[in-house]
Design a protein around this motif. Structure first.
Motif, PDB file in Angstrom:
ATOM      1  N   VAL A  70       0.792  -1.042   0.186  1.00  0.00           N
ATOM      2  CA  VAL A  70       0.205   0.034  -0.068  1.00  0.00           C
ATOM      3  C   VAL A  70       1.037   0.897   0.284  1.00  0.00           C
ATOM      4  N   ILE A  71       0.383   2.522  -1.001  1.00  0.00           N
ATOM      5  CA  ILE A  71       1.288   3.260  -0.814  1.00  0.00           C
ATOM      6  C   ILE A  71       0.277   4.352   0.518  1.00  0.00           C
ATOM      7  N   LEU A  72       1.006   5.174   1.614  1.00  0.00           N
ATOM      8  CA  LEU A  72       0.240   5.966   2.166  1.00  0.00           C
ATOM      9  C   LEU A  72       1.099   7.258   1.946  1.00  0.00           C
ATOM     10  N   LYS A  73       0.499   8.481   2.379  1.00  0.00           N
ATOM     11  CA  LYS A  73       0.955   9.483   2.751  1.00  0.00           C
ATOM     12  C   LYS A  73       1.751   9.534   3.853  1.00  0.00           C
ATOM     13  N   LYS A  74       3.394   9.884   4.260  1.00  0.00           N
ATOM     14  CA  LYS A  74       4.426   9.879   5.168  1.00  0.00           C
ATOM     15  C   LYS A  74       3.620  11.098   6.280  1.00  0.00           C
ATOM     16  N   ASP A  75       3.067  12.103   5.618  1.00  0.00           N
ATOM     17  CA  ASP A  75       2.005  13.151   7.015  1.00  0.00           C
ATOM     18  C   ASP A  75       0.807  12.269   7.569  1.00  0.00           C
ATOM     19  N   PRO A  93      10.631  -9.937 -13.053  1.00  0.00           N
ATOM     20  CA  PRO A  93       9.811  -9.676 -12.276  1.00  0.00           C
ATOM     21  C   PRO A  93       8.401  -8.785 -12.680  1.00  0.00           C
ATOM     22  N   GLU A  94       7.572  -7.460 -12.992  1.00  0.00           N
ATOM     23  CA  GLU A  94       6.442  -6.886 -13.214  1.00  0.00           C
ATOM     24  C   GLU A  94       6.245  -6.128 -12.002  1.00  0.00           C
ATOM     25  N   LEU A  95       6.120  -5.443 -12.558  1.00  0.00           N
ATOM     26  CA  LEU A  95       5.797  -4.023 -11.784  1.00  0.00           C
ATOM     27  C   LEU A  95       4.391  -3.211 -12.433  1.00  0.00           C
ATOM     28  N   GLY A  96       4.213  -2.922 -11.088  1.00  0.00           N
ATOM     29  CA  GLY A  96       2.793  -2.251 -11.154  1.00  0.00           C
ATOM     30  C   GLY A  96       2.047  -1.020 -10.741  1.00  0.00           C
ATOM     31  N   ILE A  97       1.131  -0.284 -10.731  1.00  0.00           N
ATOM     32  CA  ILE A  97       0.849   0.860  -9.601  1.00  0.00           C
ATOM     33  C   ILE A  97      -0.363   0.892 -10.221  1.00  0.00           C
ATOM     34  N   TRP A  98      -0.892   1.595  -8.685  1.00  0.00           N
ATOM     35  CA  TRP A  98      -2.604   2.448  -9.363  1.00  0.00           C
ATOM     36  C   TRP A  98      -2.531   3.433  -8.401  1.00  0.00           C
ATOM     37  N   LEU A  99      -3.181   4.156  -8.449  1.00  0.00           N
ATOM     38  CA  LEU A  99      -3.366   5.680  -7.616  1.00  0.00           C
ATOM     39  C   LEU A  99      -4.446   6.068  -7.410  1.00  0.00           C
ATOM     40  N   GLY A 105      -1.890  13.235 -10.518  1.00  0.00           N
ATOM     41  CA  GLY A 105      -1.282  14.301 -10.779  1.00  0.00           C
ATOM     42  C   GLY A 105      -0.081  15.196  -9.690  1.00  0.00           C
ATOM     43  N   HIS A 106       0.792  14.372  -8.474  1.00  0.00           N
ATOM     44  CA  HIS A 106       1.300  14.542  -7.637  1.00  0.00           C
ATOM     45  C   HIS A 106       2.501  14.092  -7.684  1.00  0.00           C
ATOM     46  N   GLY A 107       3.023  12.898  -8.796  1.00  0.00           N
ATOM     47  CA  GLY A 107       4.010  12.717  -8.657  1.00  0.00           C
ATOM     48  C   GLY A 107       3.935  11.619  -8.216  1.00  0.00           C
ATOM     49  N   PHE A 108       3.090  11.491  -7.050  1.00  0.00           N
ATOM     50  CA  PHE A 108       3.004   9.910  -6.245  1.00  0.00           C
ATOM     51  C   PHE A 108       3.262   8.900  -6.988  1.00  0.00           C
ATOM     52  N   GLY A 109       3.308   8.759  -7.627  1.00  0.00           N
ATOM     53  CA  GLY A 109       3.578   7.216  -8.510  1.00  0.00           C
ATOM     54  C   GLY A 109       4.846   7.622  -8.683  1.00  0.00           C
ATOM     55  N   ASP A 134      -0.835   0.247 -20.854  1.00  0.00           N
ATOM     56  CA  ASP A 134      -1.962   0.575 -21.999  1.00  0.00           C
ATOM     57  C   ASP A 134      -1.206   2.202 -23.062  1.00  0.00           C
ATOM     58  N   LYS A 135      -0.806   2.134 -24.444  1.00  0.00           N
ATOM     59  CA  LYS A 135      -0.571   2.737 -24.554  1.00  0.00           C
ATOM     60  C   LYS A 135      -0.804   4.530 -24.305  1.00  0.00           C
ATOM     61  N   ARG A 136      -2.283   4.546 -24.264  1.00  0.00           N
ATOM     62  CA  ARG A 136      -2.773   5.330 -24.016  1.00  0.00           C
ATOM     63  C   ARG A 136      -2.739   5.853 -22.670  1.00  0.00           C
ATOM     64  N   ASN A 137      -1.865   5.912 -21.557  1.00  0.00           N
ATOM     65  CA  ASN A 137      -1.830   5.862 -20.405  1.00  0.00           C
ATOM     66  C   ASN A 137      -0.685   6.934 -19.876  1.00  0.00           C
ATOM     67  N   ILE A 138      -0.849   7.651 -20.527  1.00  0.00           N
ATOM     68  CA  ILE A 138       0.889   8.547 -20.428  1.00  0.00           C
ATOM     69  C   ILE A 138       0.894   8.726 -19.302  1.00  0.00           C
ATOM     70  N   PRO A 139       1.119   9.467 -18.216  1.00  0.00           N
ATOM     71  CA  PRO A 139       0.735   9.180 -16.966  1.00  0.00           C
ATOM     72  C   PRO A 139       2.328   7.617 -16.249  1.00  0.00           C
ATOM     73  N   SER A 140       1.046   6.715 -16.487  1.00  0.00           N
ATOM     74  CA  SER A 140       1.724   5.284 -16.462  1.00  0.00           C
ATOM     75  C   SER A 140       3.002   4.908 -16.983  1.00  0.00           C
ATOM     76  N   ARG A 141       3.443   5.989 -18.011  1.00  0.00           N
ATOM     77  CA  ARG A 141       4.419   5.211 -19.139  1.00  0.00           C
ATOM     78  C   ARG A 141       5.193   6.627 -18.938  1.00  0.00           C
ATOM     79  N   LYS A 142       4.735   7.581 -18.128  1.00  0.00           N
ATOM     80  CA  LYS A 142       6.263   8.116 -18.204  1.00  0.00           C
ATOM     81  C   LYS A 142       6.632   7.643 -16.828  1.00  0.00           C
ATOM     82  N   ILE A 143       5.989   6.929 -16.115  1.00  0.00           N
ATOM     83  CA  ILE A 143       6.527   6.572 -14.994  1.00  0.00           C
ATOM     84  C   ILE A 143       7.998   5.394 -15.560  1.00  0.00           C
TER      85      ILE A 143
END
Length: 174
Positions: A70-75, A93-99, A105-109, A134-143
Motif C-alpha cells: 500500500v502507498i501511504l502519505k507519510k505525513d 518480475p513485473e512492476l505495477g501501480i495504481w493511485l 498529478g502529484h508525482g506520487f506514482g 496501455d499506450k493511452r495511459n501517458i502518466p504511467s508510461r512516463k513513470i
C-alpha cells in the motif's frame, strides 16, 4: 529472501508497506472503473470480493511470488493506492501501480515506483523488469520511462471488464 511481510519502504513523502486486510475498505472504495480503464483487472463488486483479493495477495507474499504494497502519505498515513512487484520468483518480475483519483498529478506514482525499483535492485536477481501499460495511459508510461524503461513489444488484450487494451511492454534493466 527477507520476510516480505516486514518490508517497509520510505521516500520523502511516502511510506510503502505490505497490504493487510485493514485496507479492504480503502481498496474497495478507490479501485473504481475509472481507475481501471487502462488496467487488466476490474473493480471488485463487493467488500467481500475485495477482502478475498487481498487475502490472495497476502498468500502470494507468503509464497514469495508477489509483493503488494500500500502507498501511504507519510505525513497523514492517508491511503493513496497500491504498487507491486509480481513474479518475484522469476528472472523477469513485473512492476505495477495504481493511485486513487485524488492522488493523481502529484508525482506520487513516480516516487513510489522509484522506491520500489530500488528495493527490487537490492533484493532480487533479475534479467529485466517488465512494466506493461496501455499506450493511452501517458502518466504511467512516463513513470516507466523515468526509471529507464524502453518499449520492447506491443500487444493487445481484453481486460476483465471486456475492454480492449492496446499495450506496450517496457523493459527496465538494472
Amino acid at each position: 529472501m527477507e520476510n516480505l511481510g516486514k518490508v517497509s519502504l520510505e521516500s520523502k513523502r511516502l511510506i510503502l508497506q505490505p497490504i493487510l486486510l485493514e485496507y479492504t475498505e480503502d481498496v474497495f472504495r478507490e479501485f473504481t472503473s475509472e481507475i481501471t480503464t487502462f488496467m487488466y483487472p476490474k473493480p471488485a463488486s463487493s467488500l467481500g470480493e475485495t477482502e478475498n483479493i487481498i487475502k490472495d495477495m497476502i498468500l502470494q507474499r507468503e509464497n514469495h511470488t508477489n509483493l503488494v504494497l500500500v502507498i501511504l502519505k507519510k505525513d497523514s498515513l492517508e491511503f493513496l493506492g497500491i504498487c507491486e512487484v509480481g513474479a518475484i520468483n522469476t528472472d523477469t518480475p513485473e512492476l505495477g501501480i495504481w493511485l486513487k483519483k485524488s492522488a493523481h498529478g502529484h508525482g506520487f506514482g513516480r516516487e513510489a515506483v522509484y522506491v520500489l525499483k530500488n528495493w527490487v535492485d537490492k533484493n532480487l536477481k533479475y534479467n529485466y523488469l517488465s512494466y506493461p501499460v496501455d499506450k493511452r495511459n501517458i502518466p504511467s508510461r512516463k513513470i516507466a520511462e523515468s526509471i529507464g524503461g524502453k518499449v520492447f513489444r506491443e500487444f493487445q488484450q481484453i481486460n476483465k471488464s471486456g475492454h480492449l487494451l492496446d499495450e506496450v511492454e517496457y523493459r527496465i534493466y538494472k
